[in-house]
Design an enzyme around this catalytic site. Structure first.
Site, PDB file in Angstrom:
ATOM      1  CG  HIS A   1     -14.405 101.341   1.776  1.00 12.18           C
ATOM      2  ND1 HIS A   1     -13.827 101.362   0.534  1.00 12.18           N
ATOM      3  CD2 HIS A   1     -13.434 100.948   2.637  1.00 12.18           C
ATOM      4  CE1 HIS A   1     -12.545 101.000   0.631  1.00 12.18           C
ATOM      5  NE2 HIS A   1     -12.279 100.749   1.889  1.00 12.18           N
TER       6      HIS A   1
ATOM      7  CG  HIS B   1     -13.002 100.044   7.117  1.00  7.32           C
ATOM      8  ND1 HIS B   1     -13.191 101.323   7.568  1.00  7.32           N
ATOM      9  CD2 HIS B   1     -12.175 100.139   6.057  1.00  7.32           C
ATOM     10  CE1 HIS B   1     -12.498 102.154   6.827  1.00  7.32           C
ATOM     11  NE2 HIS B   1     -11.871 101.466   5.896  1.00  7.32           N
TER      12      HIS B   1
ATOM     13  CD  GLU C   1       5.902 123.012   4.888  1.00  5.81           C
ATOM     14  OE1 GLU C   1       5.388 122.105   5.593  1.00  5.81           O
ATOM     15  OE2 GLU C   1       6.755 123.808   5.337  1.00  5.81           O
TER      16      GLU C   1
ATOM     17  CG  HIS D   1      16.754 122.729   3.923  1.00  4.03           C
ATOM     18  ND1 HIS D   1      16.934 121.803   4.912  1.00  4.03           N
ATOM     19  CD2 HIS D   1      16.003 123.723   4.477  1.00  4.03           C
ATOM     20  CE1 HIS D   1      16.328 122.225   6.025  1.00  4.03           C
ATOM     21  NE2 HIS D   1      15.762 123.379   5.781  1.00  4.03           N
TER      22      HIS D   1
END
Lengths: 704, 704
Positions: free
Chosen positions: B48, B294, B438, B502
């Protein structure tokens, strides 16, 4: 004198001369929604009532005045979509479905909120209810399952892209058959979450003006006042990321001002709209405006203060409010009827487009023959490369397919799709540039899939490792039975020089354990076709295709696309085998080579290819037994931490650490996962077992 | 005439009359850094390089003019910290360490970039190198391991909180012993990521003016131009979230303007600074300004164009540039010496504080005796509740501990810590309100832990399910050997009414497979103490304590805090046992009750408590065998998908789906995971095994 609905100096505000709603009746309706919420909380002994109470006016504005919906047919194709991103306020959505005429949402169902006693008394069996703690997609009138905060906003962005795409594809200047606007409600929590910020940036970039985000700005979160954790200027931030911003200052009381803001938002062109609505959590109750109102129940006094005169029973509306809602159902039916007429006219005027629309609405496409006959490459390719070629053919053949990547499209080898890009000027495009926003990509894909069953088959793509950023989105797709296909390239330590930060070694353990997700790791090009076959026939679950960066060393013999649908199959049989090697992905080639060397070294070995463990476990016990056979040693070979394999295997050739920054080939050598490593470890193990007998207490071991 | 360094109308700009750096020599130094990058890419055949080339001037400004660092002692406590959030540009960091005088970063190490041939020729063994594809914390001069985009910014926020906290705790108006400023470089990618947006919002909210974020604004990403995926006004967004914004328009060439912006940022009080530096990816090479720059390599022509006259060898500096950097090491040594003198004065003037600082710098604290003697509750408590009480005692006793939650502090039952809150006015506080963010919480915790070994013991807290949002941060902590303690309450289907969204059922599979993470699931209060003992003695790995929402039904007999450190141990022995039940968490109580009923039903049963599988696997084979014993049936009992258990077990009582929105107790009943369910399933299994013999090919099965 109405409060100005828009304090945003950069937006023009068409202030109406007089109210567009019936303010006296609105007020009564809002009060009764609040009472319903209090009743639900009191019956359940708790719940997230505070924000539901605060949001009652915006809900009344939406359900009574703004949304195009048909209570008699919750699945009407051209309905507006509503997403409750702050899903803990679910009871508000249930209350709205109840009062606005959705027949399934009875007062009895409301009383089952929280599922206090969900056992069928007659049969003694557990039963299913509708009013869960968070909205779930199975319930008619609920568009998406929202739960963990922030994702609902991304789902809504997906729904908005879906509607934009259909509109651009099918609407004609003289005849619009797609009109669906997306309404999403968010609290203070969702817009703090990374996934929401990613999704809102995408919506602004794409100029999704068919999306309105209603911000329940009550300045309170679970733990305390919002200014403990937020001090941003949210309106300025939203403008900076390309949104039209509208303020409503009296959101606790004015259904009229909210309705006008919603109309303005719907009319605004070129940008999604963010309506910043000031509200009070638990408005007018004893805990109003405090964090205590976020979750809990309400006192008798709160209930009495909110009750309507003469109505003693809980979960009950006054005659006046029943009247207020009474024509909602007929209005909805008329809307749908008018649309049906438009679709009829459309079919006459645009017969070809109309047939295409019908197929989309039915979720139909057919690529079975194509996949069964698609040719294997005659040269050796990486599974990501062959996958790219196949994907491009599929994208051309399946108009339902809408794909997108997180800025690794070239590395994913998904091919040049520049002519199909979805952007603000080409909303009929079917390739979305999600940017470097993996979680939003996964959750937007869920929104696309949720638009209408089969109408969109979303495909997402990035490196496998980065699906950990998007894992909560992948999970919600699996939990919600949504058909989404995730293309995860650069799997395992074969990822290469980027190093251990980019090399998944434990991520398969998550996705293989995730209920209702097909994690498929094909060993070669032939199995890539099988992986797509498995993904496309699975109507009620997402799939993840786990692909390799580097080409195989040689073609793997005996692989079979049809057998991929069984999850695992015998690749190399050996009647005298002492050892069964089970493998997949890049390591399958090494396992096959290793089996030859083990055979030559008098350790008769057979090889099983198992690209998808969950599909294999759905096969009959007989089939599973025939594949696993009864060799004394059953050894998995995979460049991951061997978590899932132990259920089938006596031992594993596997990783026991993170990877290393080195070329893929070198890493397989470094970690003993190439042919030589496998042969060495299996040989040592088999010989020591023969010498020492198998340990009595160890059911499985990692070979070193 | 220098270009104005600040085009931001809201910020004042102290423009210097004349350059503060030596522009001619800077230019040569920048050119040689670029040549080093080209040499590295060419030797490796890729890399890179483009952003590394574009960022060379900002790197020279930092390393030569701005950063307080000492090349002879990379671990100098009061050094400024540098974080390369766009870690793929790692070769720039290696080049800077090389030129600026860090002795370990030799030209030979630079040549090993990408680890092309990392086998020791003498021994034939794989060896470790320094120049990985992304920076890794083990390398001196690298503060944190950055990899997946966005997290480096959060790490930097953690480092800034650490420095702020130490400064507020120890600095005195007349004597500053903590001066560390945090510099973080980001590309276009990181600031799209959700985690970065979360972290930047926190930094703005907390007013972290010891943090400077340098934005390498080159408008190009992997796939193409940035405007394909971003159309935000980044400066406005940053201002809206509380940052000071500075523009540098000629970042390709002007070390001077960058240096002045950096000075301004360092002097700015009350807000973190964002320096928006316009650059060109791959500046002055054949692929400059395009996505092709890149990742890839460079042509001979590119190398020749950048080479200095007379220098033919690769990886080589001119005499002039060596001279330019030559006093960097002595300057750094002088800085450290001056600081050592300050610390000496401090020890005389503030002896008590000085002793406290010494302990912090050494990472020392002692709670062994306290933990060994901390009393069990005499009433039945949920593990989250008892954990909260213990945590509060620890927080008082361990000054190194810095804790924080994601807006569920009350539900996590972490106790009232309002007097210890870290905010812009109380930077000596040790409890951080992370907001509903979070992933940032997990990654900021890593930054805190990385400040200096043992100096901070970060504790994070939220519901277990929401650690899926932060999992990529938890992973980076484990990969980086950072001691962080994650408190994950509301585990399993016992989470309750919030429902399946959840309720983690598969998340343990991820964390148990994650190398170097201790996932500990205590079965009662006694084991909670053991869990903390295990977490606190683990110096080089993070731990996650998985805790239950609801209280147990009764105290679990025979649990032992000391034995938790072995991961698993015999809870109920039975010499005649046919069945071993292995359990943990909430289900341990049910397993113990079930064993009594099974014994009574003539199925002799023993019980093993296994709160931490990874610790158990680190024990001797003899110990493991003694715990697992040799019963014909070894059955795990846990309300998760049973992935990891199969390595020990013949069968599992477990989940095979997502959960349900119902109270925790009801869910254990609904899914057959309470005492009755366990007894029923085990009984049926044992009886059918006796009747039919054990299947030959199935090594493990899920009991229905």
């Amino acid at each position: 004198m109405p409060v100005p609905i828009n304090s945003d100096p950069t937006a023009s505000v068409p202030v109406a001369d007089k109210p567009i709603t019936d303010e006296r009746k609105d007020s009564q309706a809002v009060r009764e929604i609040r009472k319903l919420v209090i009743d639900i909380c009191r019956q359940n002994g708790g719940g997230h009532g505070g924000s539901a109470i605060g949001m009652a006016p915006m809900a009344v504005a939406l359900w009574r005045y703004i949304m195009r919906h048909n209570p008699s047919n919750a699945e009407w194709f051209d309905r507006d979509r509503f997403v409750l991103s702050n899903g803990h306020a679910a009871m508000l959505q249930y209350a709205m479905l109840h009062v606005s005429g959705y027949p399934h949402m009875t007062a009895d169902e409301l009383k089952m909120y929280g599922n206090a006693k969900a056992v069928d008394e007659a049969t003694g069996k557990w039963k299913s209810t509708l009013c869960h703690g968070h909205p779930e997609i199975e319930v008619p009138g609920v568009e998406v399952t929202t739960g963990p905060l922030g994702q609902g906003i991304a789902n809504a962005v997906g729904l908005a892209i879906a509607s934009k795409n259909l509109a651009a594809t099918f609407n004609r200047p003289d005849l619009r058959v797609i009109n669906s606007h997306i309404y999403c409600v968010t609290g203070d929590g969702c817009i703090q979450e990374g996934v929401a910020n990613e999704a809102m940036a995408i919506a602004g970039h794409l100029g999704l003006d068919n999306l309105t985000l209603l911000y329940d700005n009550n300045q309170v979160t679970c733990d305390g006042p919002l200014n403990w954790i937020v001090s941003e200027d949210t309106n300025s931030k939203m403008r900076a990321i390309g949104w039209n911003v509208i303020d409503v200052l009296d959101g606790d009381v004015s259904v009229d001002n909210i309705s006008r803001a919603l109309r303005e938002a719907r009319a605004y062109k070129g940008k999604p709209s963010f309506i910043n609505i000031r509200t009070t959590i638990g408005y007018n109750t004893s805990t109003a405006g405090t964090f205590k109102s976020h979750h809990g129940t309400y006192s008798e006094e709160d209930a009495a203060n909110t009750a309507s005169p003469g109505i003693a029973a809980t979960h009950t509306l006054t005659e006046e409010t029943r009247e207020y809602w009474s024509n909602n159902a007929s209005k909805g039916a008329a809307l749908e009827k008018s649309w049906v007429n438009d679709v009829k006219s459309y079919s006459k005027k645009y017969p070809e487009l109309s047939r295409a629309l019908e197929l989309r609405m039915a979720g139909r496409y057919d690529v079975k023959d194509f996949l069964e006959s698609f040719e294997k490459p005659d040269n050796i390719q990486a599974t990501r490369q062959y996958n790219g070629a196949l994907f491009n053919e599929l994208l051309s053949r399946v108009p339902n397919m809408v794909a997108g990547g997180a800025d690794l499209w070239n590395s994913n080898q998904m091919g040049d799709q520049s002519h199909r890009i979805f952007d603000r000027d080409h909303a009929d495009g079917r390739v979305i540039r999600y940017g470097i926003r993996e979680h939003a990509m996964a959750s937007i894909s869920n929104g696309l899939a949720a638009y209408s069953p089969g109408c969109f088959i979303p495909v997402s793509a990035t490196f496998f490792m980065f699906y950990l950023y998007g894992a909560a989105g992948v999970r919600m797709g699996a939990l919600s039975n949504l058909k989404v296909i995730h293309i995860a390239t650069h799997d395992s330590i074969g990822e290469g020089q980027n190093g251990p930060t980019h090399q998944p070694v434990e991520l398969d353990s998550l996705f293989r354990a995730m209920p209702n997700l097909q994690y498929i790791r094909p060993g070669d090009s032939e199995e890539v076709v099988g992986a797509w076959m498995a993904a496309l026939v699975a109507e009620d679950r997402p799939s993840m295709l786990s692909l390799a960066r580097d080409p195989a060393l040689s073609l793997v013999p005996n692989t079979d696309r049809q057998k991929v649908l069984k999850g695992g199959y015998v690749l190399v049989e050996n009647a005298d085998a002492q050892v069964t090697l089970i493998s997949c992905g890049s390591e399958l080639q090494f396992a096959v080579e290793a089996s030859k060397q083990l055979n030559a070294a008098d350790i008769p070995t057979r090889v099983v290819s198992m690209p998808c463990i969950s599909l294999f476990e759905e096969q009959s016990e007989e089939y599973q037994d025939s594949v696993l056979s009864g060799t004394p040693h059953v050894i998995s070979v995979e460049a991951y931490i061997a978590t899932t394999w132990a259920r089938f295997c006596t031992a594993s050739v596997a990783m026991d650490s993170y990877g290393y920054s080195g070329a893929g080939r070198e890493n397989f050598d470094r970690f003993g996962l190439d042919t030589d490593g496998i042969v060495r470890k299996v040989q040592a193990h088999v010989r020591s077992s023969v010498a020492n007998g198998l340990s009595r207490h160890r059911r499985w071991q990692l070979l070193k």
